[in-house]
Design a protein around this motif. Structure first.
Motif, PDB file in Angstrom:
ATOM      1  N   SER A  56       0.725  -1.295  -0.015  1.00  0.00           N
ATOM      2  CA  SER A  56       0.054   0.101   0.073  1.00  0.00           C
ATOM      3  C   SER A  56       0.862   1.348  -0.055  1.00  0.00           C
ATOM      4  O   SER A  56       2.038   1.306   0.670  1.00  0.00           O
ATOM      5  CB  SER A  56      -0.668   0.049   1.162  1.00  0.00           C
ATOM      6  N   GLY A  57       0.552   2.266  -0.971  1.00  0.00           N
ATOM      7  CA  GLY A  57       1.312   3.500  -0.858  1.00  0.00           C
ATOM      8  C   GLY A  57       2.407   3.211  -1.907  1.00  0.00           C
ATOM      9  O   GLY A  57       2.371   4.066  -2.878  1.00  0.00           O
ATOM     10  N   SER A  58       3.488   2.406  -1.489  1.00  0.00           N
ATOM     11  CA  SER A  58       4.524   2.123  -2.524  1.00  0.00           C
ATOM     12  C   SER A  58       4.097   1.983  -3.853  1.00  0.00           C
ATOM     13  O   SER A  58       4.674   2.431  -4.842  1.00  0.00           O
ATOM     14  CB  SER A  58       5.339   1.409  -1.977  1.00  0.00           C
ATOM     15  N   GLU A  59       3.202   0.927  -4.072  1.00  0.00           N
ATOM     16  CA  GLU A  59       2.436   0.647  -5.259  1.00  0.00           C
ATOM     17  C   GLU A  59       1.882   1.767  -6.131  1.00  0.00           C
ATOM     18  O   GLU A  59       2.047   2.002  -7.135  1.00  0.00           O
ATOM     19  CB  GLU A  59       1.455  -0.298  -5.199  1.00  0.00           C
ATOM     20  N   ASP A  60       1.138   2.723  -5.508  1.00  0.00           N
ATOM     21  CA  ASP A  60       0.820   4.053  -5.928  1.00  0.00           C
ATOM     22  C   ASP A  60       1.918   4.886  -6.437  1.00  0.00           C
ATOM     23  O   ASP A  60       1.893   5.148  -7.593  1.00  0.00           O
ATOM     24  CB  ASP A  60      -0.172   4.693  -4.941  1.00  0.00           C
ATOM     25  N   LEU A  61       2.810   4.940  -5.630  1.00  0.00           N
ATOM     26  CA  LEU A  61       4.051   6.189  -5.871  1.00  0.00           C
ATOM     27  C   LEU A  61       4.900   5.467  -7.150  1.00  0.00           C
ATOM     28  O   LEU A  61       5.361   6.359  -7.935  1.00  0.00           O
ATOM     29  CB  LEU A  61       4.755   6.250  -4.688  1.00  0.00           C
ATOM     30  N   LEU A  62       4.944   4.209  -7.441  1.00  0.00           N
ATOM     31  CA  LEU A  62       5.871   3.734  -8.362  1.00  0.00           C
ATOM     32  C   LEU A  62       4.951   2.999  -9.407  1.00  0.00           C
ATOM     33  O   LEU A  62       5.553   2.203 -10.449  1.00  0.00           O
ATOM     34  CB  LEU A  62       6.905   3.005  -7.895  1.00  0.00           C
ATOM     35  N   SER A  63       3.699   2.837  -9.602  1.00  0.00           N
ATOM     36  CA  SER A  63       2.829   2.014 -10.137  1.00  0.00           C
ATOM     37  C   SER A  63       2.893   2.362 -11.850  1.00  0.00           C
ATOM     38  O   SER A  63       2.920   1.269 -12.552  1.00  0.00           O
ATOM     39  CB  SER A  63       1.466   2.263  -9.809  1.00  0.00           C
ATOM     40  N   GLN A  64       3.164   3.488 -12.161  1.00  0.00           N
ATOM     41  CA  GLN A  64       3.814   3.794 -13.545  1.00  0.00           C
ATOM     42  C   GLN A  64       4.978   3.285 -14.236  1.00  0.00           C
ATOM     43  O   GLN A  64       5.093   3.074 -15.403  1.00  0.00           O
ATOM     44  CB  GLN A  64       3.619   5.351 -13.976  1.00  0.00           C
ATOM     45  N   GLY A  65       5.818   2.873 -13.272  1.00  0.00           N
ATOM     46  CA  GLY A  65       7.050   2.115 -13.707  1.00  0.00           C
ATOM     47  C   GLY A  65       8.225   3.335 -14.193  1.00  0.00           C
ATOM     48  O   GLY A  65       9.019   3.102 -15.024  1.00  0.00           O
ATOM     49  N   GLU A  66       7.915   4.538 -13.884  1.00  0.00           N
ATOM     50  CA  GLU A  66       8.800   5.521 -14.470  1.00  0.00           C
ATOM     51  C   GLU A  66       9.586   6.339 -13.467  1.00  0.00           C
ATOM     52  O   GLU A  66      10.563   6.837 -13.782  1.00  0.00           O
ATOM     53  CB  GLU A  66       7.855   6.869 -15.004  1.00  0.00           C
ATOM     54  N   CYS A  67       9.439   5.886 -12.124  1.00  0.00           N
ATOM     55  CA  CYS A  67      10.316   6.617 -11.227  1.00  0.00           C
ATOM     56  C   CYS A  67      10.901   5.275 -10.445  1.00  0.00           C
ATOM     57  O   CYS A  67      11.926   5.809  -9.604  1.00  0.00           O
ATOM     58  CB  CYS A  67       9.341   7.056 -10.064  1.00  0.00           C
ATOM     59  N   GLY A  68      10.781   4.217 -10.649  1.00  0.00           N
ATOM     60  CA  GLY A  68      11.466   3.173  -9.950  1.00  0.00           C
ATOM     61  C   GLY A  68      10.850   1.690 -10.323  1.00  0.00           C
ATOM     62  O   GLY A  68      10.086   1.801 -11.335  1.00  0.00           O
ATOM     63  N   LEU A  69      11.207   0.775  -9.285  1.00  0.00           N
ATOM     64  CA  LEU A  69      10.839  -0.643  -9.767  1.00  0.00           C
ATOM     65  C   LEU A  69      10.392  -1.172  -8.407  1.00  0.00           C
ATOM     66  O   LEU A  69      10.495  -0.578  -7.265  1.00  0.00           O
ATOM     67  CB  LEU A  69      12.025  -1.267 -10.118  1.00  0.00           C
ATOM     68  N   LEU A  70       8.966  -1.818  -8.953  1.00  0.00           N
ATOM     69  CA  LEU A  70       8.470  -2.560  -7.538  1.00  0.00           C
ATOM     70  C   LEU A  70       8.789  -4.163  -7.583  1.00  0.00           C
ATOM     71  O   LEU A  70       8.651  -4.735  -8.758  1.00  0.00           O
ATOM     72  CB  LEU A  70       6.977  -2.456  -8.030  1.00  0.00           C
ATOM     73  N   VAL A  71       8.864  -4.599  -6.555  1.00  0.00           N
ATOM     74  CA  VAL A  71       9.281  -6.108  -6.332  1.00  0.00           C
ATOM     75  C   VAL A  71       8.205  -6.585  -5.376  1.00  0.00           C
ATOM     76  O   VAL A  71       7.420  -5.805  -4.476  1.00  0.00           O
ATOM     77  CB  VAL A  71      10.585  -6.543  -5.940  1.00  0.00           C
ATOM     78  N   GLU A  72       7.901  -7.778  -5.204  1.00  0.00           N
ATOM     79  CA  GLU A  72       7.059  -8.349  -4.118  1.00  0.00           C
ATOM     80  C   GLU A  72       7.745  -8.600  -2.880  1.00  0.00           C
ATOM     81  O   GLU A  72       8.980  -8.598  -2.885  1.00  0.00           O
ATOM     82  CB  GLU A  72       6.375  -9.926  -4.779  1.00  0.00           C
ATOM     83  N   PRO A  73       6.737  -8.520  -1.633  1.00  0.00           N
ATOM     84  CA  PRO A  73       7.418  -8.510  -0.507  1.00  0.00           C
ATOM     85  C   PRO A  73       8.005  -9.780  -0.256  1.00  0.00           C
ATOM     86  O   PRO A  73       7.552 -10.707  -0.751  1.00  0.00           O
ATOM     87  CB  PRO A  73       6.256  -8.037   0.586  1.00  0.00           C
ATOM     88  N   GLU A  74       9.291  -9.832   0.416  1.00  0.00           N
ATOM     89  CA  GLU A  74       9.758 -11.106   0.820  1.00  0.00           C
ATOM     90  C   GLU A  74      10.560 -11.561  -0.371  1.00  0.00           C
ATOM     91  O   GLU A  74      10.932 -12.800  -0.087  1.00  0.00           O
ATOM     92  CB  GLU A  74       8.712 -12.103   1.622  1.00  0.00           C
ATOM     93  N   ASP A  75      10.585 -11.145  -1.308  1.00  0.00           N
ATOM     94  CA  ASP A  75      11.279 -11.520  -2.647  1.00  0.00           C
ATOM     95  C   ASP A  75      12.907 -11.130  -2.553  1.00  0.00           C
ATOM     96  O   ASP A  75      13.144 -10.066  -3.125  1.00  0.00           O
ATOM     97  CB  ASP A  75      10.707 -11.197  -3.797  1.00  0.00           C
ATOM     98  N   VAL A  76      13.586 -12.006  -1.810  1.00  0.00           N
ATOM     99  CA  VAL A  76      14.954 -11.629  -1.876  1.00  0.00           C
ATOM    100  C   VAL A  76      15.734 -11.377  -3.475  1.00  0.00           C
ATOM    101  O   VAL A  76      16.634 -10.542  -3.891  1.00  0.00           O
ATOM    102  CB  VAL A  76      15.664 -12.721  -1.176  1.00  0.00           C
ATOM    103  N   ASP A  77      15.339 -12.537  -4.179  1.00  0.00           N
ATOM    104  CA  ASP A  77      15.972 -12.598  -5.369  1.00  0.00           C
ATOM    105  C   ASP A  77      15.472 -11.457  -6.532  1.00  0.00           C
ATOM    106  O   ASP A  77      16.241 -10.613  -7.061  1.00  0.00           O
ATOM    107  CB  ASP A  77      15.980 -13.737  -6.210  1.00  0.00           C
ATOM    108  N   GLY A  78      14.158 -11.100  -6.291  1.00  0.00           N
ATOM    109  CA  GLY A  78      13.557  -9.973  -7.055  1.00  0.00           C
ATOM    110  C   GLY A  78      14.222  -8.601  -6.695  1.00  0.00           C
ATOM    111  O   GLY A  78      14.363  -7.728  -7.513  1.00  0.00           O
TER     112      GLY A  78
END
Length: 282
Positions: free
Chosen positions: A190-212
């Motif tokens: 929540s929140g982080s997904e909104d801030l980076l959802s467009q993929g223009e400001c950074g990258l999103l990964v799933e919680p607990e995903d060490v490799d990602g």
């Protein structure tokens, strides 16, 4: 226990406790919300979806995110440090997922030996996280600053910001990093997904995903031009949508709406009382 913490990571606020009261209680709450013309203020689209799924629909739902002081949190005219520095500003507790970050960092530092991780903040897990870094043999590339009063300066030391949270509402730390012009890596919460959802400001990964998480950090560290573009876009996004003044005016507009509605309801109640009084005295 660990299981309860994991369950909390996948829920929002105390809705789970509310739902355990059952449908009759939920129906009563919705009725009261409608009768009082209530407004529920939320910070993210995930919160809106959680409310929808819960059936808590008796109030008007308004999304107003957090804001940031872009004059205080601003890009440095000149990088304070050379090299590949990643900054994480967080309270050192389970929610923030710093243990996941340290495990990911072992892979990052192996592939980019010059990379440095700056962990800014204090909290109950400081000692255990420092011990984990020692066990992972990454203490040479990780700096624990402890509690700092100069957070903007710490952010300006970095090229990339990371926030590996297990759950959030609307993280100010991510907004502040964006305002300082850093490319961001965050978990899809929540929140982080909104801030980076467009993929223009950074990258999103799933919680607990060490490799990602490791892969996302490596992508930005190995591609400085991409990190620079993300950082510029992050600052632009803050200036367009998340300036503190803009968010403040949204709250002011909400208070004006509530005051206007209250005045209308008071006038209506007075008219009804006057009508009843006139009927009684005929």
């Amino acid at each position: 226990g660990q299981r309860n913490k994991g369950m909390r990571a996948n829920s929002w606020a105390d809705l789970d406790g509310l739902l355990r009261l059952g449908k009759p209680a939920l129906g009563l709450i919705n009725h009261l919300l409608r009768e009082t013309h209530a407004h529920i203020l939320i910070l993210s689209t995930q919160m809106r979806e959680s409310l929808r799924r819960s059936g808590l629909n008796g109030a008007s739902v308004l999304l107003i995110p957090n804001g940031v002081d872009a004059g205080y949190f601003h890009p440095s005219p000149k990088p304070l440090e050379q090299g590949a520095t990643v900054v994480c500003v967080a309270k050192l507790r389970y929610q923030k997922g710093i243990d996941i970050l340290l495990h990911a960092w072992r892979s990052v530092s192996a592939q980019v030996p010059a990379a440095r991780l700056l962990i800014v903040g204090d909290g109950p897990l400081l000692a255990s996280l420092y011990h984990l870094a020692s066990e992972l043999r990454i203490t040479g590339s990780v700096e624990f600053t402890g509690l700092c009063a100069d957070v903007p300066r710490q952010l300006q030391r970095g090229r990339v910001a990371v926030l590996p949270s297990r759950w959030e509402g609307m993280p100010n730390a991510l907004l502040e990093a964006m305002s300082c012009g850093l490319a961001c890596v965050a978990t899809r919460v929540s929140g982080s997904e909104d801030l980076l959802s467009q993929g223009e400001c950074g990258l999103l990964v799933e919680p607990e995903d060490v490799d990602g998480l490791a892969a996302a950090l490596l992508r930005l560290l190995k591609d400085p031009d991409l990190a620079r573009r993300y950082g510029q876009a992050a600052r632009h996004s803050v200036e367009q949508f998340y300036l503190f003044e803009m968010i403040m005016y949204q709250h002011v507009d909400l208070y004006r709406l509530i005051a206007k509605q209250k005045a209308m309801w008071r006038k209506k109640a007075e008219q009804e009382r006057s009508y009843v009084w006139n009927l009684w005295n005929r």
